[in-house]
Design a protein around this motif. Structure first.
Motif, PDB file in Angstrom:
ATOM      1  N   SER A 118       0.816  -1.220   0.000  1.00  0.00           N
ATOM      2  CA  SER A 118       0.000   0.000   0.000  1.00  0.00           C
ATOM      3  C   SER A 118       0.845   1.263   0.000  1.00  0.00           C
ATOM      4  O   SER A 118       0.344   2.349  -0.336  1.00  0.00           O
ATOM      5  N   HIS A 151       0.724   3.554  -2.891  1.00  0.00           N
ATOM      6  CA  HIS A 151      -0.390   4.493  -3.070  1.00  0.00           C
ATOM      7  C   HIS A 151      -0.360   5.618  -2.039  1.00  0.00           C
ATOM      8  O   HIS A 151      -1.321   6.387  -1.942  1.00  0.00           O
ATOM      9  N   THR A 168      -3.132   5.327   5.089  1.00  0.00           N
ATOM     10  CA  THR A 168      -3.311   4.356   4.005  1.00  0.00           C
ATOM     11  C   THR A 168      -2.806   2.973   4.376  1.00  0.00           C
ATOM     12  O   THR A 168      -3.464   1.960   4.103  1.00  0.00           O
ATOM     13  N   HIS A 226      -1.193   9.414  -2.433  1.00  0.00           N
ATOM     14  CA  HIS A 226      -2.577   9.857  -2.443  1.00  0.00           C
ATOM     15  C   HIS A 226      -3.099   9.956  -1.006  1.00  0.00           C
ATOM     16  O   HIS A 226      -2.608   9.273  -0.107  1.00  0.00           O
TER      17      HIS A 226
END
Length: 367
Positions: free
Chosen positions: A55, A58, A258, A61
């Motif tokens: 993860s 990502h 995240t 973001h």
């Protein structure tokens, strides 16, 4: 008081922060195992850990502001059949500590009271003091606006079954008050843990709120069960959707990052990990107690058989201090009952596999 293994607060500012354990390992050159924290003996689940690692790709973001799909995945874990109807009472937090503070901040002001046990996890007391509550001691016969009970109780191991728990709430919460019940260690109970939990008592919670205005919040720290304390994962089941929305309004956006959300979304599906936990934790716990009792027949052990730790009264401040000191020197730190709990004859040790217990008991031969 001199600084030593039993009293040193390490990185904690004693004037500003509530002491917690789990810090010693980072300062040991010979670290073997951390017995000072109540995390799962099986360590972080491998598949969920890999998901969390991936993860990172990502992490440029923002995490989802609605905490999905992790929140729904946790809801399905808590309410396998009814999760679609229940998930709007659930909210995630940056560890349970964030949610503890948010709930106590929005609670009716006045008098705060802990559970009936000798001591319990101190974060509730810290938050109540910071929010200017009048503090009642455990065992007080008086009712309070806000009560906070840890069940099963960390560190003492005390445990109230549902009928006893409901009776305690009735006898201790003022009309219009809050009952915050910490069930962080409840999932260790067995595959049937949901049937012993307030999470499944929606009708009871709704009736209590409708008839007496008493709001019941069920708090969880998920970092112990899934051995991920560094990720900071907590949740609270609110009495109504409106309570959840009030917390969400006050909560800092993107509170859960995240990596933690990815881990949670994956870990709730690891049934093999939980099966191993439910099978082996009671076995290793009993074996550890039997071995320690053989070495120290006068020591007294507390806690239900399913718990991930053992609360031990050595009967002596000097013996407890020596046990903590020797464990730390051997790279297997245990938790002293002195800092935080002010119970200097006690130590707490996590349930661990026998080979790691061998190292601890070898060190304790010198006690």
């Amino acid at each position: 008081m001199p600084t030593n293994a039993a009293t040193n607060n390490g990185p904690w500012d004693a004037k500003l922060q509530q002491f917690h354990g789990g810090q010693d390992w980072a300062h040991l050159d010979n670290f073997v195992e951390d017995f000072s924290v109540t995390t799962n003996a099986f360590g972080m689940p491998e598949a969920a850990k890999l998901t969390a690692i991936h993860s990172i790709d990502h992490s440029h973001h923002y995490p989802p502001a609605d905490q999905e799909p992790a929140k729904s995945s946790l809801a399905r874990f808590l309410w396998p059949a009814e999760y679609l109807d229940e998930r709007n009472r659930l909210i995630l937090g940056n560890g349970a500590s964030e949610l503890i503070d948010l709930v106590i901040r929005m609670a009716p002001s006045g008098v705060w009271k802990p559970g009936p046990f000798l001591t319990q996890y101190k974060e509730y007391e810290r938050s109540a003091r910071n929010n200017n509550f009048t503090m009642l001691p455990e065992g007080s016969p008086d009712k309070a606006n806000v009560v906070c009970l840890v069940n099963p109780c960390n560190p003492t191991g005390d445990y109230l079954e549902l009928p006893e728990l409901k009776q305690w709430i009735t006898e201790n919460v003022l009309p219009g008050g809050y009952a915050i019940i910490d069930e962080s260690m409840q999932p260790w109970h067995s595959p049937e843990f949901r049937h012993h939990s307030l999470v499944g008592e929606r009708e009871y919670v709704e009736a209590l709120y409708k008839e007496q205005g008493i709001s019941v919040f069920v708090m969880h720290s998920w970092t112990k069960l899934w051995c991920c304390t560094g990720l900071r994962l907590g949740s609270v089941v609110c009495p109504t959707t409106e309570h959840m929305r009030a917390i969400k309004k006050a909560q800092v956006p993107w509170s859960v990052n995240t990596v933690a959300l990815a881990f949670l979304d994956a870990v709730v599906r690891d049934t093999e990990y939980l099966d191993n936990t439910w099978t082996m934790t009671p076995v290793w716990r009993k074996l550890t107690i039997d071995r320690i009792a053989e070495m120290f027949p006068s020591w007294v052990f507390y806690g239900r058989e399913f718990l991930s730790w053992i609360w031990v009264d050595t009967g002596s401040e000097e013996v407890a201090e020596r046990a903590v000191e020797l464990a730390k020197k051997a790279g297997v730190p245990v938790r002293s009952g002195r800092p935080g709990y002010n119970l200097p004859t006690f130590v707490r040790l996590a349930v661990r596999e026998p080979s790691k217990v061998d190292v601890l008991l070898a060190a304790w031969k010198a006690v």
